[in-house]
Scaffold this motif. Structure first.
Motif, PDB file in Angstrom:
ATOM      1  N   GLU A 247       3.322   6.423   6.109  1.00 37.23           N
ATOM      2  CA  GLU A 247       2.095   6.132   6.862  1.00 37.23           C
ATOM      3  C   GLU A 247       1.493   7.402   7.451  1.00 37.23           C
ATOM      4  N   GLU A 248       2.340   8.306   7.946  1.00 36.94           N
ATOM      5  CA  GLU A 248       1.839   9.565   8.489  1.00 36.94           C
ATOM      6  C   GLU A 248       1.187  10.406   7.396  1.00 36.94           C
ATOM      7  N   ALA A 249       1.789  10.413   6.209  1.00 28.35           N
ATOM      8  CA  ALA A 249       1.217  11.161   5.088  1.00 28.35           C
ATOM      9  C   ALA A 249      -0.122  10.563   4.662  1.00 28.35           C
ATOM     10  N   VAL A 250      -0.202   9.234   4.623  1.00 28.47           N
ATOM     11  CA  VAL A 250      -1.454   8.560   4.272  1.00 28.47           C
ATOM     12  C   VAL A 250      -2.530   8.880   5.312  1.00 28.47           C
ATOM     13  N   ALA A 251      -2.161   8.844   6.593  1.00 25.63           N
ATOM     14  CA  ALA A 251      -3.116   9.159   7.658  1.00 25.63           C
ATOM     15  C   ALA A 251      -3.584  10.598   7.560  1.00 25.63           C
ATOM     16  N   ALA A 252      -2.669  11.525   7.238  1.00 18.45           N
ATOM     17  CA  ALA A 252      -3.042  12.935   7.088  1.00 18.45           C
ATOM     18  C   ALA A 252      -4.001  13.111   5.918  1.00 18.45           C
TER      19      ALA A 252
ATOM     20  N   ARG B  87       0.809  -1.196   0.000  1.00 20.81           N
ATOM     21  CA  ARG B  87       0.000   0.000   0.000  1.00 20.81           C
ATOM     22  C   ARG B  87       0.853   1.262   0.000  1.00 20.81           C
ATOM     23  N   HIS B  88       2.159   1.096   0.255  1.00 16.53           N
ATOM     24  CA  HIS B  88       3.040   2.256   0.294  1.00 16.53           C
ATOM     25  C   HIS B  88       3.737   2.488  -1.041  1.00 16.53           C
ATOM     26  N   ALA B  89       3.604   1.576  -1.979  1.00 13.57           N
ATOM     27  CA  ALA B  89       4.366   1.640  -3.221  1.00 13.57           C
ATOM     28  C   ALA B  89       4.194   2.950  -3.988  1.00 13.57           C
TER      29      ALA B  89
ATOM     30  N   ALA C  70      -9.559  13.987   3.999  1.00 14.20           N
ATOM     31  CA  ALA C  70     -10.729  13.518   3.245  1.00 14.20           C
ATOM     32  C   ALA C  70     -11.939  13.386   4.151  1.00 14.20           C
ATOM     33  N   ALA C  71     -11.721  12.873   5.374  1.00 17.02           N
ATOM     34  CA  ALA C  71     -12.828  12.738   6.331  1.00 17.02           C
ATOM     35  C   ALA C  71     -13.366  14.100   6.733  1.00 17.02           C
ATOM     36  N   ALA C  72     -12.473  15.073   6.923  1.00 18.40           N
ATOM     37  CA  ALA C  72     -12.909  16.426   7.287  1.00 18.40           C
ATOM     38  C   ALA C  72     -13.716  17.051   6.153  1.00 18.40           C
TER      39      ALA C  72
END
Length: 201
Positions: free
Chosen positions: A42-47, A1-3, A52-54
Motif C-alpha cells: 500500500e505504501e508503494a502504491v501510494a508513493a 488490487r495488491h495482486a 504520478a500526481a507530481a
C-alpha cells in the motif's frame, strides 16, 4: 488490487510463512506477516500515485507557461495548445480565409454545429498563418475539434506537400485529405470546426 505487486514476491512470501510453521499454530504470526507485506505494498502504491500526481502538476505548470494560440500563456479555452511558428506574425504570409456559415449536421445532437474554412496556400508559412488566424478567434478556438487538411506544390522544389490533423476526431483529417485529393484540389487548406452536440456521428 495488491495482486500484481504480491505476484513478484509470492514464492518468497510462502517460504517465509513455511519457516514460521514448526508444527505449532501460527495463524497469528502468518496474519502479522501478511499485514506487514500488504502495508508495504500500500505504501508503494501510494508513493507511485504521489509521483504520478507530481508529474501531472509539473506538466500542467509547463502548459501554463507556454504561449497559447491567442498569445497569452497557457491552454486557450481549455484546449491543447497548437504551436504554429513565427509565420503568423509576418504579414507576407497573410492570405484570404473564407468561412462558410455554421450549420447543424443531420442526425446530430441539438447543440451540434460545424463550420468550414478554406484558403489558398502555397507554402507552410501560409498554412501556419491560416491556423493561427482561425485559432485567434475565441469561438473557433473553443470548438471541440478543428480538423485540418492541406495540399500545395512547393514553388521552390516543385514537390507536393500535404498533411492532415484530426484534432481528436478520429479519422476526420484523413477524410478531409481524401476529399481534397478526389476533387483534384491543389494549393488549398481546409479547416472544419466542430462544436460537439452530445451525439457521436
Amino acid at each position: 488490487r495488491h495482486a500484481p505487486r504480491l505476484g513478484d514476491r509470492a514464492s518468497a512470501l510462502v517460504d517465509q510463512l513455511l519457516e514460521l510453521y514448526e508444527g505449532a499454530e501460527v495463524v497469528f504470526a502468518w496474519v502479522e506477516l501478511l499485514r506487514q507485506e500488504l502495508t508495504a505494498v500500500e505504501e508503494a502504491v501510494a508513493a507511485d500515485a504521489e509521483a504520478a500526481a507530481a508529474a501531472e502538476v509539473a506538466e500542467a505548470s509547463a502548459d501554463a507557461s507556454a504561449p497559447g494560440c491567442c498569445g497569452s500563456p497557457g491552454r486557450c479555452h481549455s484546449r491543447r495548445v497548437r504551436h504554429v511558428g513565427s509565420a503568423p506574425d509576418d504579414p507576407r504570409w497573410r492570405v484570404c480565409v473564407t468561412s462558410g456559415p455554421p450549420f447543424h449536421p443531420p442526425k446530430s445532437g441539438p447543440g451540434e454545429t460545424m463550420q468550414a474554412h478554406v484558403a489558398s496556400v502555397t507554402c507552410m508559412e501560409q498554412v501556419s498563418w491560416v491556423l493561427s488566424h482561425l485559432l485567434s478567434d475565441r469561438k473557433i478556438a473553443a470548438a471541440s475539434h478543428n480538423m485540418v487538411a492541406y495540399s500545395f506544390v512547393d514553388a521552390s522544389s516543385g514537390v507536393r506537400v500535404f498533411d492532415n490533423d484530426d484534432d481528436g476526431e478520429g479519422g476526420s483529417g484523413a477524410k478531409l485529405a481524401s476529399t481534397i485529393d478526389n476533387k483534384g484540389a491543389r494549393d488549398v487548406i481546409v479547416v472544419v470546426s466542430r462544436w460537439f452536440g452530445g451525439v457521436h456521428l
